[in-house]
Motif scaffolding. Structure first.
Motif, PDB file in Angstrom:
ATOM      1  N   PRO A  22      21.120   5.268  77.675  1.00  0.00           N
ATOM      2  CA  PRO A  22      19.944   6.014  78.166  1.00  0.00           C
ATOM      3  C   PRO A  22      20.072   7.526  77.998  1.00  0.00           C
ATOM      4  N   LYS A  23      21.307   8.059  78.111  1.00  0.00           N
ATOM      5  CA  LYS A  23      21.467   9.518  77.993  1.00  0.00           C
ATOM      6  C   LYS A  23      21.181   9.992  76.569  1.00  0.00           C
ATOM      7  N   ALA A  24      21.286   9.096  75.611  1.00  0.00           N
ATOM      8  CA  ALA A  24      21.006   9.450  74.205  1.00  0.00           C
ATOM      9  C   ALA A  24      19.711   8.795  73.738  1.00  0.00           C
ATOM     10  N   MET A  25      18.832   8.472  74.688  1.00  0.00           N
ATOM     11  CA  MET A  25      17.550   7.833  74.349  1.00  0.00           C
ATOM     12  C   MET A  25      17.758   6.568  73.516  1.00  0.00           C
ATOM     13  N   ASN A  26      18.876   5.895  73.812  1.00  0.00           N
ATOM     14  CA  ASN A  26      19.213   4.645  73.109  1.00  0.00           C
ATOM     15  C   ASN A  26      19.340   4.817  71.599  1.00  0.00           C
ATOM     16  N   ALA A  62      14.240   3.023  71.528  1.00  0.00           N
ATOM     17  CA  ALA A  62      15.359   3.678  70.833  1.00  0.00           C
ATOM     18  C   ALA A  62      14.804   4.835  70.018  1.00  0.00           C
ATOM     19  N   ALA A  63      15.514   5.976  70.083  1.00  0.00           N
ATOM     20  CA  ALA A  63      15.046   7.189  69.378  1.00  0.00           C
ATOM     21  C   ALA A  63      15.648   7.305  67.988  1.00  0.00           C
ATOM     22  N   GLY A  64      16.063   6.175  67.428  1.00  0.00           N
ATOM     23  CA  GLY A  64      16.515   6.191  66.030  1.00  0.00           C
ATOM     24  C   GLY A  64      18.015   6.167  65.895  1.00  0.00           C
ATOM     25  N   ALA A  65      18.457   6.414  64.671  1.00  0.00           N
ATOM     26  CA  ALA A  65      19.895   6.507  64.427  1.00  0.00           C
ATOM     27  C   ALA A  65      20.439   7.717  65.176  1.00  0.00           C
ATOM     28  N   ASP A  66      21.733   7.663  65.513  1.00  0.00           N
ATOM     29  CA  ASP A  66      22.338   8.767  66.269  1.00  0.00           C
ATOM     30  C   ASP A  66      22.524   9.973  65.338  1.00  0.00           C
ATOM     31  N   ILE A  67      21.666  10.965  65.524  1.00  0.00           N
ATOM     32  CA  ILE A  67      21.659  12.133  64.624  1.00  0.00           C
ATOM     33  C   ILE A  67      22.971  12.908  64.746  1.00  0.00           C
ATOM     34  N   LYS A  68      23.495  12.971  65.983  1.00  0.00           N
ATOM     35  CA  LYS A  68      24.730  13.747  66.182  1.00  0.00           C
ATOM     36  C   LYS A  68      25.889  13.101  65.414  1.00  0.00           C
ATOM     37  N   GLU A  69      25.916  11.774  65.385  1.00  0.00           N
ATOM     38  CA  GLU A  69      27.005  11.061  64.722  1.00  0.00           C
ATOM     39  C   GLU A  69      26.894  11.191  63.199  1.00  0.00           C
ATOM     40  N   GLY A 107      12.109   6.502  64.349  1.00  0.00           N
ATOM     41  CA  GLY A 107      13.108   6.348  63.289  1.00  0.00           C
ATOM     42  C   GLY A 107      13.654   4.928  63.270  1.00  0.00           C
ATOM     43  N   GLY A 108      14.989   4.819  63.344  1.00  0.00           N
ATOM     44  CA  GLY A 108      15.615   3.503  63.356  1.00  0.00           C
ATOM     45  C   GLY A 108      15.144   2.635  64.524  1.00  0.00           C
ATOM     46  N   GLY A 109      14.677   3.248  65.604  1.00  0.00           N
ATOM     47  CA  GLY A 109      14.139   2.485  66.740  1.00  0.00           C
ATOM     48  C   GLY A 109      12.845   1.796  66.352  1.00  0.00           C
ATOM     49  N   CYS A 110      12.001   2.529  65.647  1.00  0.00           N
ATOM     50  CA  CYS A 110      10.748   1.948  65.147  1.00  0.00           C
ATOM     51  C   CYS A 110      11.071   0.876  64.108  1.00  0.00           C
ATOM     52  N   GLU A 111      12.023   1.195  63.240  1.00  0.00           N
ATOM     53  CA  GLU A 111      12.398   0.229  62.191  1.00  0.00           C
ATOM     54  C   GLU A 111      12.991  -1.046  62.798  1.00  0.00           C
ATOM     55  N   PHE A 112      13.743  -0.882  63.875  1.00  0.00           N
ATOM     56  CA  PHE A 112      14.302  -2.068  64.536  1.00  0.00           C
ATOM     57  C   PHE A 112      13.165  -2.933  65.080  1.00  0.00           C
ATOM     58  N   PRO A 130      10.094   9.931  62.338  1.00  0.00           N
ATOM     59  CA  PRO A 130      10.198  11.393  62.225  1.00  0.00           C
ATOM     60  C   PRO A 130      11.305  11.891  61.308  1.00  0.00           C
ATOM     61  N   GLU A 131      11.891  11.000  60.494  1.00  0.00           N
ATOM     62  CA  GLU A 131      13.029  11.412  59.647  1.00  0.00           C
ATOM     63  C   GLU A 131      12.705  12.641  58.799  1.00  0.00           C
ATOM     64  N   ILE A 132      11.439  12.759  58.365  1.00  0.00           N
ATOM     65  CA  ILE A 132      11.055  13.877  57.506  1.00  0.00           C
ATOM     66  C   ILE A 132      11.315  15.217  58.205  1.00  0.00           C
ATOM     67  N   PRO A 138      13.144   7.388  56.181  1.00  0.00           N
ATOM     68  CA  PRO A 138      13.654   6.178  56.838  1.00  0.00           C
ATOM     69  C   PRO A 138      14.602   5.439  55.897  1.00  0.00           C
ATOM     70  N   GLY A 139      15.688   4.922  56.464  1.00  0.00           N
ATOM     71  CA  GLY A 139      16.671   4.241  55.615  1.00  0.00           C
ATOM     72  C   GLY A 139      16.930   2.815  56.044  1.00  0.00           C
ATOM     73  N   ALA A 140      16.208   2.361  57.059  1.00  0.00           N
ATOM     74  CA  ALA A 140      16.448   1.002  57.567  1.00  0.00           C
ATOM     75  C   ALA A 140      15.185   0.151  57.445  1.00  0.00           C
TER      76      ALA A 140
HETATM   77  N1  CAA Z   1      20.325  10.844  68.061  1.00  0.00           N
HETATM   78  C1  CAA Z   1      21.200  11.416  68.916  1.00  0.00           C
HETATM   79  N2  CAA Z   1      20.831  11.884  70.130  1.00  0.00           N
HETATM   80  C2  CAA Z   1      19.538  11.771  70.477  1.00  0.00           C
HETATM   81  C3  CAA Z   1      18.575  11.181  69.635  1.00  0.00           C
HETATM   82  C4  CAA Z   1      19.020  10.698  68.361  1.00  0.00           C
HETATM   83  N3  CAA Z   1      18.192  10.076  67.501  1.00  0.00           N
HETATM   84  N4  CAA Z   1      17.369  11.218  70.250  1.00  0.00           N
HETATM   85  C5  CAA Z   1      17.578  11.818  71.449  1.00  0.00           C
HETATM   86  N5  CAA Z   1      18.881  12.147  71.584  1.00  0.00           N
HETATM   87  C6  CAA Z   1      19.520  12.803  72.720  1.00  0.00           C
HETATM   88  C7  CAA Z   1      19.178  14.295  72.770  1.00  0.00           C
HETATM   89  O1  CAA Z   1      19.992  15.020  71.875  1.00  0.00           O
HETATM   90  C8  CAA Z   1      19.449  14.608  74.225  1.00  0.00           C
HETATM   91  O2  CAA Z   1      20.823  14.725  74.399  1.00  0.00           O
HETATM   92  P1  CAA Z   1      21.449  15.979  75.267  1.00  0.00           P
HETATM   93  O3  CAA Z   1      20.928  15.730  76.665  1.00  0.00           O
HETATM   94  O4  CAA Z   1      22.905  15.801  75.125  1.00  0.00           O
HETATM   95  O5  CAA Z   1      20.881  17.214  74.659  1.00  0.00           O
HETATM   96  C9  CAA Z   1      18.999  13.325  74.934  1.00  0.00           C
HETATM   97  O6  CAA Z   1      19.007  12.285  73.935  1.00  0.00           O
HETATM   98  C10 CAA Z   1      17.602  13.418  75.508  1.00  0.00           C
HETATM   99  O7  CAA Z   1      16.723  13.803  74.457  1.00  0.00           O
HETATM  100  P2  CAA Z   1      15.686  15.029  74.600  1.00  0.00           P
HETATM  101  O8  CAA Z   1      16.217  16.067  75.524  1.00  0.00           O
HETATM  102  O9  CAA Z   1      15.317  15.451  73.213  1.00  0.00           O
HETATM  103  O10 CAA Z   1      14.486  14.246  75.311  1.00  0.00           O
HETATM  104  P3  CAA Z   1      12.910  14.544  75.172  1.00  0.00           P
HETATM  105  O11 CAA Z   1      12.275  13.665  76.198  1.00  0.00           O
HETATM  106  O12 CAA Z   1      12.628  15.990  75.194  1.00  0.00           O
HETATM  107  O13 CAA Z   1      12.532  14.018  73.690  1.00  0.00           O
HETATM  108  C11 CAA Z   1      12.564  12.453  71.844  1.00  0.00           C
HETATM  109  C12 CAA Z   1      12.673  12.647  73.360  1.00  0.00           C
HETATM  110  C13 CAA Z   1      11.118  12.749  71.390  1.00  0.00           C
HETATM  111  C14 CAA Z   1      12.901  10.995  71.556  1.00  0.00           C
HETATM  112  C15 CAA Z   1      13.525  13.417  71.101  1.00  0.00           C
HETATM  113  O14 CAA Z   1      14.815  13.274  71.662  1.00  0.00           O
HETATM  114  C16 CAA Z   1      13.637  13.200  69.625  1.00  0.00           C
HETATM  115  O15 CAA Z   1      12.794  13.655  68.876  1.00  0.00           O
HETATM  116  N6  CAA Z   1      14.711  12.493  69.164  1.00  0.00           N
HETATM  117  C17 CAA Z   1      15.011  12.327  67.766  1.00  0.00           C
HETATM  118  C18 CAA Z   1      14.088  11.317  67.086  1.00  0.00           C
HETATM  119  C19 CAA Z   1      14.420  11.193  65.612  1.00  0.00           C
HETATM  120  O16 CAA Z   1      14.336  12.134  64.852  1.00  0.00           O
HETATM  121  N7  CAA Z   1      14.791   9.946  65.179  1.00  0.00           N
HETATM  122  C20 CAA Z   1      15.127   9.661  63.815  1.00  0.00           C
HETATM  123  C21 CAA Z   1      16.607   9.565  63.667  1.00  0.00           C
HETATM  124  S1  CAA Z   1      17.116   9.336  61.985  1.00  0.00           S
HETATM  125  C22 CAA Z   1      16.974   7.671  61.672  1.00  0.00           C
HETATM  126  O17 CAA Z   1      16.616   6.902  62.539  1.00  0.00           O
HETATM  127  C23 CAA Z   1      17.343   7.239  60.266  1.00  0.00           C
HETATM  128  C24 CAA Z   1      17.089   5.790  59.948  1.00  0.00           C
HETATM  129  O18 CAA Z   1      16.096   5.456  59.322  1.00  0.00           O
HETATM  130  C25 CAA Z   1      18.066   4.750  60.286  1.00  0.00           C
END
Ligand code: CAA
Length: 257
Positions: A22-26, A62-69, A107-112, A130-132, A138-140
């Motif tokens: 939950p702390k990483a929006m799954n 799920a907010a997608g793949a872990d961007i930080k990782e 992102g990956g959450g939508c794809e899942f 939102p990958e753009i 999107p890669g999944a």
């Molecule tokens: N990866 C890693 N951490 C994430 C994350 C992600 N995808 N989405 C959210 N988090 C983390 C945030 O970094 C934050 O962590 P900290 O408290 O340590 O700063 C925590 O979750 C809470 O997020 P927010 O403070 O941003 O919460 P919000 O309510 O303001 O916004 C959100 C929520 C709209 C989902 C926003 O977090 C966001 O835009 N997340 C990224 C979405 C994204 O770009 N997803 C695509 C990923 S790439 C992918 O998925 C590739 C693929 O095809 C496989």
């Protein structure tokens, strides 16, 4: 099996996998990806389970793949790590998989969610790619599954210009099967899954395989797949039971045999 990033439970014949970062929006890190597919495959093998739900929490599916990782990953790492290849494992699950989506499916959450067989969306669900906005695509499976599901133009807008769909729009465009209140959304998904779980399991399996074939084949090939799945059901006890129960005006008692 103990998991660190997901929770699992069963309710009757429904297995539930809950994404639990939950702390990483799954967001899907490598550990969660491994655990999710491991849990799905275990439930698929469990003969007491007939349908599977994947869910998150009210705020985020799920907010997608872990961007930080992934931020500093090299091309070779992305190619060799099981970061997107692993997603293909969901196609091997034979039982129906239902995504119960509340809040963000990005992102990956939508794809899942799109990789599941059906989607129950809470009124707060939001679907997007939102990958753009982070310099990738999107890669999944997002580009392919969205284009097949909602058509080229809307898929283009979502993938190229980060158009996010509300739950109501997801229902309108055929992404969500049902829209339910946020409160109790998982119970609503369980009730939906429970109805599916009460049906003849082998026929459900063949039905899933047949519908999926529609996305892989020409009509002629797809119709052949359907027939190949239809005829063997006449070798099952459940076909005899189902048709006899109809004739005898009683409820069928499925054995999954
Ligand atoms: N990866 C890693 N951490 C994430 C994350 C992600 N995808 N989405 C959210 N988090 C983390 C945030 O970094 C934050 O962590 P900290 O408290 O340590 O700063 C925590 O979750 C809470 O997020 P927010 O403070 O941003 O919460 P919000 O309510 O303001 O916004 C959100 C929520 C709209 C989902 C926003 O977090 C966001 O835009 N997340 C990224 C979405 C994204 O770009 N997803 C695509 C990923 S790439 C992918 O998925 C590739 C693929 O095809 C496989």
């Amino acid at each position: 099996m103990t998991y660190n990033t997901i929770l699992t439970e069963t309710r009757g014949r429904v297995g539930i996998v809950t994404l639990n970062r939950p702390k990483a929006m799954n967001a899907f890190n490598l550990v969660m990806l491994g655990e999710v597919f491991d849990a799905l495959e275990s439930l698929d093998k469990d003969e007491n389970i007939n349908a599977i739900i994947v869910t998150g929490n009210e705020k985020a599916f799920a907010a997608g793949a872990d961007i930080k990782e992934m931020a500093e990953a090299s091309y070779v790492q992305m190619l060799t790590e099981e970061r997107v290849q692993v997603w293909d494992r969901i196609r091997g699950i034979r039982k129906p998989v239902i995504a119960a989506v509340s809040g963000w499916a990005l992102g990956g959450g939508c794809e899942f969610a799109l990789s599941c067989d059906m989607i129950i969306a809470s009124e707060s669900a939001k679907f997007g790619q939102p990958e753009i906005t982070i310099g990738v695509i999107p890669g999944a499976g997002g580009t392919q599954r969205l284009a097949r599901l909602v058509g080229k133009h809307l898929a283009m807008e979502m993938v190229i210009n980060n158009r996010t769909l509300t739950a109501q729009e997801a229902l309108q465009f055929g992404i969500a099967n049902r829209l339910v209140p946020v409160e109790g959304y998982l119970d609503a998904a369980v009730a939906f899954a429970d109805e599916i779980a009460s049906r003849a399991p082998l026929a459900v399996r063949m039905a899933k395989d047949s519908v999926n074939a529609a996305f892989e084949t020409t009509l002629t090939e797809g119709l052949a797949v359907e027939k190949r799945n239809f005829y063997p059901l006449f070798a099952t006890e459940d076909q005899k039971e189902g048709m006899r129960a109809f004739v005898e005006k009683r409820k069928a008692d499925w054995k999954g045999k």
